[in-house]
Design a protein around this motif. Structure first.
Motif, PDB file in Angstrom:
ATOM      1  N   ALA A  38       0.734  -1.345  -0.033  1.00  0.00           N
ATOM      2  CA  ALA A  38      -0.039   0.058  -0.041  1.00  0.00           C
ATOM      3  C   ALA A  38       1.024   1.328   0.029  1.00  0.00           C
ATOM      4  CB  ALA A  38      -1.054  -0.050   1.267  1.00  0.00           C
ATOM      5  N   ARG A  39       2.054   1.199   0.286  1.00  0.00           N
ATOM      6  CA  ARG A  39       2.981   2.333   0.441  1.00  0.00           C
ATOM      7  C   ARG A  39       4.050   2.189  -0.767  1.00  0.00           C
ATOM      8  NH1 ARG A  39       2.944   4.415   6.109  1.00  0.00           N
ATOM      9  NH2 ARG A  39       1.771   2.936   7.371  1.00  0.00           N
ATOM     10  N   PRO A  40       4.460   3.393  -1.114  1.00  0.00           N
ATOM     11  CA  PRO A  40       5.315   3.521  -2.269  1.00  0.00           C
ATOM     12  C   PRO A  40       6.622   2.924  -1.936  1.00  0.00           C
ATOM     13  CG  PRO A  40       4.448   5.838  -1.833  1.00  0.00           C
ATOM     14  CD  PRO A  40       3.846   4.914  -0.766  1.00  0.00           C
ATOM     15  N   GLY A  41       7.079   2.002  -2.817  1.00  0.00           N
ATOM     16  CA  GLY A  41       8.420   1.160  -2.763  1.00  0.00           C
ATOM     17  C   GLY A  41       7.971  -0.007  -1.895  1.00  0.00           C
ATOM     18  N   ARG A 100      -6.731   2.774  -2.569  1.00  0.00           N
ATOM     19  CA  ARG A 100      -6.487   3.808  -3.104  1.00  0.00           C
ATOM     20  C   ARG A 100      -6.426   5.074  -2.211  1.00  0.00           C
ATOM     21  NH1 ARG A 100      -8.526   4.507  -8.345  1.00  0.00           N
ATOM     22  NH2 ARG A 100      -9.035   6.513  -8.027  1.00  0.00           N
ATOM     23  N   LYS A 101      -6.525   5.067  -1.113  1.00  0.00           N
ATOM     24  CA  LYS A 101      -6.327   5.895   0.035  1.00  0.00           C
ATOM     25  C   LYS A 101      -5.098   5.886   0.184  1.00  0.00           C
ATOM     26  CE  LYS A 101     -10.880   6.475   2.134  1.00  0.00           C
ATOM     27  NZ  LYS A 101     -11.349   7.576   1.069  1.00  0.00           N
ATOM     28  N   ALA A 102      -4.160   4.835  -0.107  1.00  0.00           N
ATOM     29  CA  ALA A 102      -2.854   4.899   0.316  1.00  0.00           C
ATOM     30  C   ALA A 102      -2.060   5.300  -1.227  1.00  0.00           C
ATOM     31  CB  ALA A 102      -2.245   3.458   0.658  1.00  0.00           C
ATOM     32  N   ALA A 103      -0.965   4.601  -1.402  1.00  0.00           N
ATOM     33  CA  ALA A 103      -0.128   4.981  -2.647  1.00  0.00           C
ATOM     34  C   ALA A 103       0.535   3.976  -3.042  1.00  0.00           C
ATOM     35  CB  ALA A 103       0.851   6.089  -2.402  1.00  0.00           C
ATOM     36  N   PRO A 104      -0.148   2.621  -3.577  1.00  0.00           N
ATOM     37  CA  PRO A 104       0.755   1.644  -4.313  1.00  0.00           C
ATOM     38  C   PRO A 104       1.458   2.068  -5.458  1.00  0.00           C
ATOM     39  CG  PRO A 104      -1.609   1.243  -4.897  1.00  0.00           C
ATOM     40  CD  PRO A 104      -1.531   2.473  -3.962  1.00  0.00           C
ATOM     41  N   THR A 105       2.963   1.727  -5.756  1.00  0.00           N
ATOM     42  CA  THR A 105       3.626   1.764  -6.908  1.00  0.00           C
ATOM     43  C   THR A 105       3.936   0.589  -7.585  1.00  0.00           C
ATOM     44  OG1 THR A 105       5.696   2.119  -5.434  1.00  0.00           O
ATOM     45  CG2 THR A 105       4.757   4.041  -5.895  1.00  0.00           C
ATOM     46  N   LEU A 114       1.316  -1.590  -9.391  1.00  0.00           N
ATOM     47  CA  LEU A 114      -0.416  -1.689  -9.137  1.00  0.00           C
ATOM     48  C   LEU A 114      -0.755  -3.174  -9.751  1.00  0.00           C
ATOM     49  CD1 LEU A 114      -1.347   1.810 -11.290  1.00  0.00           C
ATOM     50  CD2 LEU A 114      -0.619   1.309  -8.796  1.00  0.00           C
ATOM     51  N   LEU A 121      -6.315   0.918  -9.539  1.00  0.00           N
ATOM     52  CA  LEU A 121      -5.435   1.395  -8.498  1.00  0.00           C
ATOM     53  C   LEU A 121      -4.579   2.764  -8.769  1.00  0.00           C
ATOM     54  CD1 LEU A 121      -4.167  -1.795  -6.896  1.00  0.00           C
ATOM     55  CD2 LEU A 121      -5.872  -0.287  -5.684  1.00  0.00           C
ATOM     56  N   ARG A 122      -4.892   3.223 -10.155  1.00  0.00           N
ATOM     57  CA  ARG A 122      -3.767   4.388 -10.527  1.00  0.00           C
ATOM     58  C   ARG A 122      -4.143   5.326 -10.012  1.00  0.00           C
ATOM     59  NH1 ARG A 122      -4.370   7.420 -15.392  1.00  0.00           N
ATOM     60  NH2 ARG A 122      -2.471   8.537 -15.522  1.00  0.00           N
ATOM     61  N   TRP A 123      -3.149   6.295  -9.601  1.00  0.00           N
ATOM     62  CA  TRP A 123      -3.270   7.535  -9.238  1.00  0.00           C
ATOM     63  C   TRP A 123      -2.320   8.519  -9.524  1.00  0.00           C
ATOM     64  CZ3 TRP A 123       1.161   8.887  -6.155  1.00  0.00           C
ATOM     65  CH2 TRP A 123       2.087   7.915  -5.912  1.00  0.00           C
ATOM     66  N   LYS A 169       0.431  12.403  -0.842  1.00  0.00           N
ATOM     67  CA  LYS A 169       0.351  11.153  -0.177  1.00  0.00           C
ATOM     68  C   LYS A 169       1.409  11.085   0.767  1.00  0.00           C
ATOM     69  CE  LYS A 169      -2.292   8.932  -3.568  1.00  0.00           C
ATOM     70  NZ  LYS A 169      -3.588   8.339  -2.960  1.00  0.00           N
ATOM     71  N   HIS A 210       0.893  11.195   3.936  1.00  0.00           N
ATOM     72  CA  HIS A 210       0.705  10.213   5.006  1.00  0.00           C
ATOM     73  C   HIS A 210       1.201   8.707   4.738  1.00  0.00           C
ATOM     74  CE1 HIS A 210      -2.782   9.765   1.943  1.00  0.00           C
ATOM     75  NE2 HIS A 210      -2.778   8.580   2.518  1.00  0.00           N
ATOM     76  N   THR A 211       1.544   8.327   3.571  1.00  0.00           N
ATOM     77  CA  THR A 211       1.843   6.966   3.164  1.00  0.00           C
ATOM     78  C   THR A 211       3.452   6.856   3.625  1.00  0.00           C
ATOM     79  OG1 THR A 211       2.573   7.289   0.976  1.00  0.00           O
ATOM     80  CG2 THR A 211       0.359   6.652   1.374  1.00  0.00           C
ATOM     81  N   PRO A 268      14.133   5.891  -0.316  1.00  0.00           N
ATOM     82  CA  PRO A 268      13.534   4.970  -1.130  1.00  0.00           C
ATOM     83  C   PRO A 268      11.715   5.286  -1.587  1.00  0.00           C
ATOM     84  CG  PRO A 268      14.447   3.919   0.472  1.00  0.00           C
ATOM     85  CD  PRO A 268      14.754   5.462   0.845  1.00  0.00           C
ATOM     86  N   TRP A 269      11.443   5.889  -0.584  1.00  0.00           N
ATOM     87  CA  TRP A 269      10.037   6.441  -0.538  1.00  0.00           C
ATOM     88  C   TRP A 269       9.823   7.556  -1.601  1.00  0.00           C
ATOM     89  CZ3 TRP A 269       7.259  10.906   0.505  1.00  0.00           C
ATOM     90  CH2 TRP A 269       5.840  10.887   0.511  1.00  0.00           C
ATOM     91  N   ALA A 313      10.490   5.956  -5.091  1.00  0.00           N
ATOM     92  CA  ALA A 313       9.243   5.047  -5.482  1.00  0.00           C
ATOM     93  C   ALA A 313       8.447   6.004  -6.179  1.00  0.00           C
ATOM     94  CB  ALA A 313       8.660   4.235  -4.575  1.00  0.00           C
ATOM     95  N   TYR A 326       7.335   6.024  -9.971  1.00  0.00           N
ATOM     96  CA  TYR A 326       5.761   5.478 -10.480  1.00  0.00           C
ATOM     97  C   TYR A 326       5.427   6.693 -11.514  1.00  0.00           C
ATOM     98  CZ  TYR A 326       0.940   5.042  -9.942  1.00  0.00           C
ATOM     99  OH  TYR A 326      -0.392   4.877 -10.263  1.00  0.00           O
ATOM    100  N   LYS A 327       5.618   7.919 -10.977  1.00  0.00           N
ATOM    101  CA  LYS A 327       5.186   9.256 -11.809  1.00  0.00           C
ATOM    102  C   LYS A 327       5.925   9.124 -13.213  1.00  0.00           C
ATOM    103  CE  LYS A 327       1.816  10.665  -9.447  1.00  0.00           C
ATOM    104  NZ  LYS A 327       0.244  10.743 -10.052  1.00  0.00           N
TER     105      LYS A 327
END
Lengths: 213, 185
Positions: A82-85, A150-155, A157, A211-213, B66, B68-69, B78-79, B82, B86-87
């Motif tokens: 759910a979190r980036p990375g 979707r409230k989080a930020a998966p990278t 997908l 899940l795209r954001w 984002k 809060h993540t 790394p955050w 990522a 991704y972008k």
């Protein structure tokens, strides 16, 4: 627009954020999806009536051990995804463990039984019901988990979608286990394992789009 | 490298607690690193510097929305990487550049260089804001552009205080989507 101006806009009057929100949201989504699956099973199918016998109870516990194992392990990875990375710290090996265990047990039980029983052991009475029920019950749990993601930020997908599908299939199979009267290891391995795998595959297909954001 | 990480992480933690000055500093410093990162990537696949700036702003918005993540127990680099990557991948997909063109990179790449050039992106935030629903527009204008407090903004827009917060948050999310659509064409 200058980037500097954007930074100014974003930093004006900011609110503190709670980094525990992601965990909470995902946890609530998981609990809700399990309850929804249970509710759908109770309304649509009902709990099996023969739970007074020791054999039925033993198989129920076995089915629950398998499905709870799948859900528990994949929940840990879903929280990370759910979190980036987070995808850097997911290994698909560990998630295969409950599946490997049930397939192994199924193979042993087939090996010990005379081959004339194999058809009966693999197909049971209700393989079609199982094949249809688990994915259908999984739809709403999948939507709940995706909404929380979707409230989080998966990278990643695709992988995040796959794990959402895996857990949805897992909670659905968990609920279905309370109804299912087919008590054989090969049945559980093929129809529970197989339908959960289908849910995972469908989840992976939907991930990039939903899940795209 | 190590000091950058520690310093930025400290700023980020303060920003998460609601410290506006730290928030501003961390976004500004990340944006110059993101600029160097995206320019390096995009120029190599034959895209322009202004497209790189669009991406910088998309990533800055994403980091803000984002935040809060970010798990405070983890390193920041790394955050950020990522999100930046991704972008980048998302941009490359939607602008139909061949996907194979984006080289694999290391998390540290995103912090490797600074680029302070004063570039502009191809869109105008005021113009994009006109496309937002009235409440979101009013809330963002009042809080984010004019710097009013939530209570003042609530009075100005005829919303409750929580309504203002919700509208600011949704409005920024919608803006991020509009910006992404804008850079597609």
């Amino acid at each position: 627009m200058k980037t500097e101006d954007l930074v100014t806009v974003l930093s004006t009057r900011i609110e503190p954020v709670n980094h525990r929100m992601v965990g909470w949201t995902m946890g609530i989504a998981l609990a809700t999806s399990a309850l929804v699956a249970l509710g759908l099973m109770l309304v649509g199918l009902g709990i099996r009536a023969d739970l007074t016998t020791g054999r039925a109870l033993a198989f129920l516990l076995l089915k629950l051990a398998f499905t709870v194992g799948v859900v528990a392990i994949s929940s840990i990875y879903l929280m990370r995804l759910a979190r980036p990375g987070g995808e850097r710290r997911t290994s698909s090996i560990r998630i295969m463990m409950p599946f490997a265990a049930i397939v192994l047990l199924a193979a042993i039980s087939l090996g010990l039984a005379p081959s004339s029983h194999w058809d009966e052991m693999v197909l049971g009475d209700q393989w079609l019901e199982c094949l249809l029920s688990i994915p259908i019950i999984a739809i709403v749990p999948f939507a709940i988990i995706v909404a929380a993601m979707r409230k989080a930020a998966p990278t990643n997908l695709e992988r995040a979608g796959a794990f959402a599908g895996l857990i949805a299939g897992g909670v659905s199979a968990m609920a279905y286990a309370l109804h299912c009267t087919d008590d054989s290891l090969p049945f559980i391995a093929l129809w529970y394992g197989g339908t959960i795998a289908i849910c995972t595959w469908v989840g992976a297909r939907f991930g990039p789009q939903r899940l795209r954001w | 490298m190590k000091t950058t990480e520690a310093e930025l992480r400290g700023l980020m933690l303060a920003a998460l607690d609601g410290d506006a000055a730290s928030h501003r500093t961390v976004l500004a410093r990340l944006s110059s690193r993101l600029r160097a990162y995206y320019k390096g990537k995009l120029l190599r696949i034959g895209r322009s510097a202004s497209e790189a700036e669009d991406l910088v702003q998309e990533a800055v918005l994403a980091i803000h929305l984002k935040r809060h993540t970010y798990n405070p127990d983890e390193p920041l680099t790394p955050w950020v990487h990522a999100i930046a990557r991704y972008k980048l991948v998302d941009f490359v997909r939607r602008t139909r550049t061949s996907f194979a063109d984006v080289p694999i990179d290391d998390a540290d790449d995103v912090m490797a260089h600074d680029d302070h050039s004063d570039a502009e992106s191809s869109y105008d935030i005021r113009r994009l804001m006109e496309r937002l629903p009235k409440n979101m527009q009013c809330a963002i204008e009042a809080v984010k552009l004019d710097g009013l407090s939530t209570a003042e903004a609530a009075r100005k827009c005829g919303l409750s205080e929580s309504g203002v917060k919700v509208n600011v948050h949704r409005g920024l999310k919608t803006l991020a989507v509009l910006i992404a659509q804008e850079t597609k064409s």
